[in-house]
Enzyme design. Structure first.
Site, PDB file in Angstrom:
ATOM      1  N   SER A 144      14.417  21.010 -16.598  1.00 47.78           N
ATOM      2  CA  SER A 144      13.190  21.767 -16.864  1.00 47.78           C
ATOM      3  C   SER A 144      13.570  23.074 -17.532  1.00 47.78           C
ATOM      4  O   SER A 144      14.593  23.666 -17.207  1.00 47.78           O
ATOM      5  CB  SER A 144      12.465  22.036 -15.544  1.00 47.78           C
ATOM      6  OG  SER A 144      11.606  23.158 -15.689  1.00 47.78           O
ATOM      7  N   LYS A 190      15.561  21.209 -11.495  1.00 47.43           N
ATOM      8  CA  LYS A 190      14.916  19.927 -11.773  1.00 47.43           C
ATOM      9  C   LYS A 190      15.814  18.928 -12.491  1.00 47.43           C
ATOM     10  O   LYS A 190      16.619  19.280 -13.351  1.00 47.43           O
ATOM     11  CB  LYS A 190      13.669  20.144 -12.643  1.00 47.43           C
ATOM     12  CG  LYS A 190      12.528  20.853 -11.952  1.00 47.43           C
ATOM     13  CD  LYS A 190      11.885  20.042 -10.830  1.00 47.43           C
ATOM     14  CE  LYS A 190      11.001  18.951 -11.348  1.00 47.43           C
ATOM     15  NZ  LYS A 190       9.813  19.460 -12.008  1.00 47.43           N
ATOM     16  N   HIS A 194       0.836  -1.219   0.000  1.00 41.70           N
ATOM     17  CA  HIS A 194       0.000   0.000   0.000  1.00 41.70           C
ATOM     18  C   HIS A 194       0.861   1.256   0.000  1.00 41.70           C
ATOM     19  O   HIS A 194       0.434   2.305   0.476  1.00 41.70           O
ATOM     20  CB  HIS A 194      -0.931   0.024   1.212  1.00 41.70           C
ATOM     21  CG  HIS A 194      -1.675  -1.257   1.440  1.00 41.70           C
ATOM     22  ND1 HIS A 194      -2.902  -1.527   0.876  1.00 41.70           N
ATOM     23  CD2 HIS A 194      -1.318  -2.373   2.132  1.00 41.70           C
ATOM     24  CE1 HIS A 194      -3.290  -2.734   1.247  1.00 41.70           C
ATOM     25  NE2 HIS A 194      -2.338  -3.279   1.992  1.00 41.70           N
ATOM     26  N   GLU A 198       9.011   7.812 -16.948  1.00 45.10           N
ATOM     27  CA  GLU A 198       7.659   8.350 -17.211  1.00 45.10           C
ATOM     28  C   GLU A 198       7.196   7.989 -18.621  1.00 45.10           C
ATOM     29  O   GLU A 198       6.042   7.611 -18.837  1.00 45.10           O
ATOM     30  CB  GLU A 198       7.654   9.863 -17.037  1.00 45.10           C
ATOM     31  CG  GLU A 198       7.917  10.291 -15.601  1.00 45.10           C
ATOM     32  CD  GLU A 198       8.159  11.787 -15.518  1.00 45.10           C
ATOM     33  OE1 GLU A 198       7.194  12.528 -15.381  1.00 45.10           O
ATOM     34  OE2 GLU A 198       9.328  12.210 -15.614  1.00 45.10           O
TER      35      GLU A 198
END
Ligand code: ARG
Length: 459
Positions: free
Chosen positions: A274, A280, A153, A287
């Site tokens: 970024s 970043k 979980h 992804e």
């Protein structure tokens, strides 16, 4: 190619709508290999002379060289790879070329080409799966003592070795390899000689063709052979499953690379910045892979939907099998390659994984097990440790900071040795059953995989 029956030319729009040459050109090598074998069967059946057979084979090899050097001009008006090659052959060698399509249809021809293609690509995917397993195994070998929380979980559950986590993915990828190998048996069946749907009145030696193309089996029903795309659906499923596994690994990588976890650092080569936020470092590969997995599943569903309403036998709908297949194969090969590279270059930050594992609550189950070994029924032990956990939270003191007297307020089964349980190393060492993450089990598994990976690479 069907000028006999028709009085007007195909509409330009139909040519544009129906062409497959813009993507099936990539079957060219298989189409040529298949045609050379078919020419041998035609010679064997007395349709071609030895000289004609040789001229056909020579012409086809020249066409292959022209395609590979970029000289060959594919024509949309010739619809697909089969007709482009046949026309070029006839232009090159004359009447013998016009005999090649005897006792053959594009229906069995395309079935053959796609099977040859799937055969080669299955092997390519298999090798890439092994390469990724190797990269994960190397991470496990390089961090033998790294510990991290195992989660359920996404809540901290119990401590595990980092190697155990890597080995979980190695197991998943091994099942994918097994699926590739199993599907390969059904790909590896020779359909040529089925004709359009009912074979031919010219008796071909199909065994000869199968032998030349190294197929161990021959299709046994001509109607099934020209309309069967099960083997493509299976391969698309296997690829989807690989995608799902990579997508799950992606999710771990994305979490681990976040400041909140900080368990790994990806190399600059495998991350992007970024355009706005200078600090970043984004895990784009993971992804993209998580995203592309939707596409892989879509390709599987697309093909199944195409097939589901088809009457026997070949229907032109089946031309829609190739784009999803090519796309899934291209994407999964790239994904596996880039994942092997990215995982191979990732740094595991053992100080961070250790800090996360030092949460004493990870050993709550071990305390319950301790009580069980002191004759407390597990359900009671679970409740005792639950209350102990609430007490610890309320007192803002972790388990090791509680006194034995405090422990004994919850159960008099607790003795001085309970404090020995409260150690990650002890907790891991105790997990000795088959499949559990004791250091000695994990190191045995690593050795097993080191021996096994190379051996599990053949179809
Ligand atoms: N381009 C076709 C395909 O990919 C080849 C077979 C065409 N057969 C036919 N009868 N039109 O399926």
């Amino acid at each position: 190619m069907w000028k006999g029956r028709f009085q007007t030319d195909t509409s330009n729009l139909l040519q544009k709508y129906g062409e497959s040459i813009s993507y099936d050109w990539r079957l060219y090598a298989y189409d040529i290999e298949g045609s050379i074998a078919h020419a041998a069967a035609l010679q064997d059946a007395g349709i071609l002379t030895k000289t004609e057979e040789r001229a056909i084979a020579r012409g086809l090899r020249e066409i292959r060289a022209e395609i590979e050097s970029g000289e060959f001009r594919f024509k949309t008006s010739l619809e697909d790879i089969h007709m482009n090659i046949e026309r070029a052959l006839t232009e090159k060698i004359g009447p013998a070329g016009a005999k090649l399509h005897t006792a053959r249809s594009r229906n069995d021809q395309v079935a053959l080409d796609v099977r040859l293609y799937c055969r080669a690509e299955s092997e390519a995917i298999l090798h890439r799966l092994s390469a990724l397993q190797n990269a994960l195994l190397t991470l496990a070998v390089n961090h033998p003592d790294a510990v991290l929380p195992g989660y359920t979980h996404l809540q901290r559950g119990q401590p595990v070795l980092f190697g155990h986590h890597m080995l979980a993915y190695i197991e998943m990828l091994e099942r994918d390899k097994d699926r590739i190998k199993d599907g390969y048996k059904r790909i590896n069946v020779m359909p040529l000689g089925s004709g359009a749907l009912a074979g031919s009145t010219i008796k071909l030696n199909r065994a000869l063709v199968a032998e030349k193309l190294k197929f161990p089996a021959i299709t046994q029903n001509s109607m099934d052979a020209v309309s069967d795309r099960d083997f493509i659906a299976e391969l698309l499923f296997t690829i989807s499953m690989v995608g799902v596994h990579l997508s799950r690994l992606s999710e771990d990588v994305i979490l681990w690379a976040s400041a909140e976890f900080g368990f790994i650092e990806l190399s600059d080569a495998h991350t992007t910045g970024s355009s706005l936020m200078p600090q970043k470092k984004n895990p784009d590969i993971a992804e993209l892979t998580r995203g592309k997995t939707g596409r892989l599943i879509g390709n599987l569903v697309s093909l199944l939907t195409t097939i589901k309403g088809l009457p026997m036998t070949y229907n032109r709908d089946l031309q829609e099998d190739k784009e999803p297949l090519f796309d899934s194969i291209d994407q999964i090969k790239l994904a596996l390659e880039i994942f092997a590279e990215m995982m191979g270059a990732a740094k595991v930050r053992e100080e961070k994984t250790l800090a996360a594992t030092s949460d004493p609550f990870l050993l709550a189950t071990d305390i319950a097990d301790y009580l069980v070994l002191h004759k407390v029924p597990f359900r009671d032990a679970h409740e005792i440790v639950g209350k102990l956990t609430a007490f610890s939270l309320q007192e803002k003191r972790d388990f090791p900071e509680l006194t034995l007297d405090e422990f004994r307020q919850f159960s008099d089964a607790f003795e001085e040795d309970v404090f020995k349980v409260l150690d990650v190393k002890t907790a891991l060492r105790a997990r000795k059953a088959i499949g559990a993450p004791s250091p000695s089990n994990v190191s045995k598994q690593i050795t097993r995989w080191q021996k096994r990976l190379d051996a599990s690479n053949t179809l």
